[in-house]
Design a protein around this motif. Sequence first.
Motif, PDB file in Angstrom:
ATOM      1  N   TYR A  67     -58.465  59.456  89.052  1.00 53.58           N
ATOM      2  CA  TYR A  67     -57.837  58.519  89.978  1.00 53.58           C
ATOM      3  C   TYR A  67     -58.135  57.071  89.599  1.00 53.58           C
ATOM      4  N   ILE A  68     -57.109  56.356  89.219  1.00 53.34           N
ATOM      5  CA  ILE A  68     -57.252  54.944  88.893  1.00 53.34           C
ATOM      6  C   ILE A  68     -57.373  54.132  90.175  1.00 53.34           C
ATOM      7  N   HIS A  69     -56.654  54.548  91.211  1.00 58.79           N
ATOM      8  CA  HIS A  69     -56.634  53.824  92.486  1.00 58.79           C
ATOM      9  C   HIS A  69     -57.848  54.229  93.327  1.00 58.79           C
ATOM     10  N   PRO A  70     -58.730  53.278  93.698  1.00 53.64           N
ATOM     11  CA  PRO A  70     -59.929  53.641  94.474  1.00 53.64           C
ATOM     12  C   PRO A  70     -59.610  54.300  95.809  1.00 53.64           C
ATOM     13  N   GLY A  71     -58.528  53.893  96.465  1.00 56.80           N
ATOM     14  CA  GLY A  71     -58.157  54.520  97.723  1.00 56.80           C
ATOM     15  C   GLY A  71     -57.760  55.966  97.529  1.00 56.80           C
ATOM     16  N   HIS A  72     -57.033  56.238  96.451  1.00 54.64           N
ATOM     17  CA  HIS A  72     -56.654  57.607  96.121  1.00 54.64           C
ATOM     18  C   HIS A  72     -57.902  58.438  95.826  1.00 54.64           C
ATOM     19  N   ARG A  73     -58.875  57.833  95.143  1.00 54.20           N
ATOM     20  CA  ARG A  73     -60.137  58.522  94.852  1.00 54.20           C
ATOM     21  C   ARG A  73     -60.832  58.943  96.144  1.00 54.20           C
ATOM     22  N   VAL A  74     -60.923  58.036  97.112  1.00 47.99           N
ATOM     23  CA  VAL A  74     -61.596  58.347  98.369  1.00 47.99           C
ATOM     24  C   VAL A  74     -60.866  59.457  99.124  1.00 47.99           C
ATOM     25  N   VAL A  75     -59.550  59.328  99.233  1.00 47.26           N
ATOM     26  CA  VAL A  75     -58.763  60.308  99.975  1.00 47.26           C
ATOM     27  C   VAL A  75     -58.844  61.685  99.313  1.00 47.26           C
ATOM     28  N   SER A  76     -58.691  61.729  98.003  1.00 49.28           N
ATOM     29  CA  SER A  76     -58.732  63.012  97.296  1.00 49.28           C
ATOM     30  C   SER A  76     -60.117  63.636  97.372  1.00 49.28           C
ATOM     31  N   TRP A  79     -53.543  56.356 101.507  1.00 47.31           N
ATOM     32  CA  TRP A  79     -54.019  55.194 100.769  1.00 47.31           C
ATOM     33  C   TRP A  79     -52.855  54.291 100.370  1.00 47.31           C
ATOM     34  N   MET A  80     -53.194  53.076  99.948  1.00 48.82           N
ATOM     35  CA  MET A  80     -52.175  52.156  99.458  1.00 48.82           C
ATOM     36  C   MET A  80     -52.845  50.925  98.853  1.00 48.82           C
ATOM     37  N   THR A  81     -52.036  50.063  98.244  1.00 46.97           N
ATOM     38  CA  THR A  81     -52.517  48.809  97.665  1.00 46.97           C
ATOM     39  C   THR A  81     -52.097  47.655  98.556  1.00 46.97           C
ATOM     40  N   GLY A  82     -53.036  46.775  98.860  1.00 48.43           N
ATOM     41  CA  GLY A  82     -52.765  45.645  99.734  1.00 48.43           C
ATOM     42  C   GLY A  82     -52.652  44.339  98.980  1.00 48.43           C
ATOM     43  N   PRO A  83     -52.800  43.225  99.688  1.00 49.65           N
ATOM     44  CA  PRO A  83     -52.714  41.897  99.064  1.00 49.65           C
ATOM     45  C   PRO A  83     -53.738  41.723  97.952  1.00 49.65           C
ATOM     46  N   GLN A  84     -53.375  40.961  96.941  1.00 48.27           N
ATOM     47  CA  GLN A  84     -54.245  40.656  95.796  1.00 48.27           C
ATOM     48  C   GLN A  84     -54.649  41.923  95.032  1.00 48.27           C
ATOM     49  N   GLY A  85     -53.857  42.966  95.159  1.00 47.19           N
ATOM     50  CA  GLY A  85     -54.135  44.199  94.436  1.00 47.19           C
ATOM     51  C   GLY A  85     -55.320  44.990  94.960  1.00 47.19           C
ATOM     52  N   ARG A  86     -55.800  44.668  96.165  1.00 47.25           N
ATOM     53  CA  ARG A  86     -56.945  45.391  96.721  1.00 47.25           C
ATOM     54  C   ARG A  86     -56.525  46.779  97.197  1.00 47.25           C
ATOM     55  N   ALA A  87     -57.400  47.742  96.983  1.00 42.50           N
ATOM     56  CA  ALA A  87     -57.109  49.127  97.370  1.00 42.50           C
ATOM     57  C   ALA A  87     -57.648  49.398  98.771  1.00 42.50           C
ATOM     58  N   PHE A  88     -56.900  50.185  99.537  1.00 41.79           N
ATOM     59  CA  PHE A  88     -57.299  50.554 100.892  1.00 41.79           C
ATOM     60  C   PHE A  88     -57.018  52.035 101.119  1.00 41.79           C
ATOM     61  N   TYR A  89     -57.736  52.609 102.086  1.00 42.71           N
ATOM     62  CA  TYR A  89     -57.363  53.932 102.576  1.00 42.71           C
ATOM     63  C   TYR A  89     -57.313  53.876 104.099  1.00 42.71           C
ATOM     64  N   TRP A  90     -56.532  54.787 104.670  1.00 39.64           N
ATOM     65  CA  TRP A  90     -56.300  54.836 106.113  1.00 39.64           C
ATOM     66  C   TRP A  90     -56.799  56.164 106.659  1.00 39.64           C
ATOM     67  N   ARG A  91     -57.287  56.142 107.891  1.00 41.53           N
ATOM     68  CA  ARG A  91     -57.723  57.356 108.566  1.00 41.53           C
ATOM     69  C   ARG A  91     -57.730  57.092 110.064  1.00 41.53           C
ATOM     70  N   GLN A  92     -57.905  58.121 110.848  1.00 43.76           N
ATOM     71  CA  GLN A  92     -58.034  57.914 112.285  1.00 43.76           C
ATOM     72  C   GLN A  92     -59.367  57.247 112.588  1.00 43.76           C
ATOM     73  N   LEU A  93     -59.362  56.331 113.544  1.00 47.83           N
ATOM     74  CA  LEU A  93     -60.603  55.655 113.916  1.00 47.83           C
ATOM     75  C   LEU A  93     -61.501  56.590 114.709  1.00 47.83           C
ATOM     76  N   ARG A  94     -60.946  57.244 115.695  1.00 46.19           N
ATOM     77  CA  ARG A  94     -61.741  58.161 116.510  1.00 46.19           C
ATOM     78  C   ARG A  94     -60.955  59.454 116.684  1.00 46.19           C
ATOM     79  N   ASP A  95     -61.545  60.512 116.260  1.00 44.27           N
ATOM     80  CA  ASP A  95     -60.914  61.814 116.434  1.00 44.27           C
ATOM     81  C   ASP A  95     -62.013  62.816 116.757  1.00 44.27           C
ATOM     82  N   MET A  96     -62.578  62.642 117.959  1.00 45.16           N
ATOM     83  CA  MET A  96     -63.687  63.478 118.422  1.00 45.16           C
ATOM     84  C   MET A  96     -64.876  63.370 117.461  1.00 45.16           C
ATOM     85  N   LYS A  97     -65.123  62.152 116.990  1.00 46.05           N
ATOM     86  CA  LYS A  97     -66.221  61.936 116.048  1.00 46.05           C
ATOM     87  C   LYS A  97     -67.534  61.754 116.798  1.00 46.05           C
ATOM     88  N   GLY A  98     -68.594  62.280 116.198  1.00 42.68           N
ATOM     89  CA  GLY A  98     -69.915  62.143 116.790  1.00 42.68           C
ATOM     90  C   GLY A  98     -70.984  62.317 115.738  1.00 42.68           C
TER      91      GLY A  98
END
Length: 448
Positions: free
Chosen positions: A322-331, A346-365
């Motif tokens: 995985y070249i994309h760090p967000g893809h690395r985290v998700v995979s 995952w996706m690429t944001g401004p200035q080529g920065r990598a991001f990943y998305w997830r739920q903030l709270r999903d019965m986490k503890g």
Amino acid sequence: MSSPAERAAQGKRARKHAPRSSHAPWIPGADRPDPVVVLERQGTDRLQDLLPIRYGRMAASPFAFLRGSAAVMAGDLAATTHTGLSVQLCGDAHLLNFGLFASPERALVFDLNDFDETHPGPFEWDVKRLAASIAVAARDNGHSDKQAHHAARASVTAYRTNMRRLAGLGELAVWYERIDAHALLPLVRSGRHRRRVEHTLAQATRRTSLHALGKLTETTPDGRRRIVHDPPLLEPAGVTDAATIRKMFGDYRSTLAEERRRLLDRYRFVDAARKVVGVGSVGTRCFIVLLAGRDADDPLFLQIKEATRSVVEEHIPYHGPYIHPGHRVVSGQRLLQATGDIFLGWMTGPQGRAFYWRQLRDMKGSADVACMPPDELLAYARLCGTALSRAHARSGDRIAIASYLGGADTFDRAIASFALRYADQTARDHATLRTAISAGLLMATPDT
């Protein structure tokens, strides 16, 4: 594919260049980098106004320092003899990166829950970080070194015995393995401790997007919902950031499976804010997004987190697919977790920065490690070791690893010895950080 016998032979051969007892020592080399320098280098591309929060949180205790210093320990582990038996590492498998969350079927499960540093590497690196975190946490709680050693060793024994069990199962059986959250209850004998675990499970069940709506938002005079302003930890996104996040949303959507894109399309954008999270992650760019579904009382909170280079990467010749760090985290998360977040992407944001998305709270503890007496920490250490072995069995050669570990406790004793020695190192590194703060070399704000 090699036969089980050939895979077991590979594990046995690994003992020749990395004997199981060889994992016990920890002697820092003369050229070991100053830990503060490692942290400063890591912070050069982070939001500078948030770094004092990071240093303040890490200065609170040796365990807090360990949580934030994955980069320091990755360098230390790279300097030790390793087995060459590779898995998809968590990369930061300390005690508080295990916890509770909901499966898509809404069952509460226990598993690894942080994958920012995930990367292929020697299986024992995760085992050593887990064991070291147990020893450091035990000392922070006032436990004796004997108790700390016992708990660290218990986690490794659980890892080894479960890996050997998994080595005898078929591929689908291993893939479908998971730990139901209620497995925590039989581990606790005393009524008082059991009630605390039951309370943790009940709290996790309540931690949903609807619960977060009441905690993280307010209603404006004109009746709109917005995320509260709680600087510096939670600050509403400006017009420019909000517009950028809306654009990023479309790119993220494309990484989801088709049926999940359909589900996401039923929500509309409401608000976004910058949020400070964790210890080691402080300073990386992180946002939360509030979406509304059927109506205002049908919320969905998503977290957008910057994905940077894993701390393991500079020490491992193989950089993964995985070249994309967000893809690395998700995979990595999808591979290691028994059951995953349906909104992970995952996706690429401004200035080529990598991001990943997830739920903030999903019965986490998560467990309150700081309150655990020795017997409870021992039981929790076993649970974490079991969960880690299940994750590694999905991504690595469980038969070779089980063969390397063997039926005796040689590996367990070696890692437990390493854990106490590395706890000493963590205490020294923590003192170095506090000295740098006292000397004015680093700015730090009190833990918030």
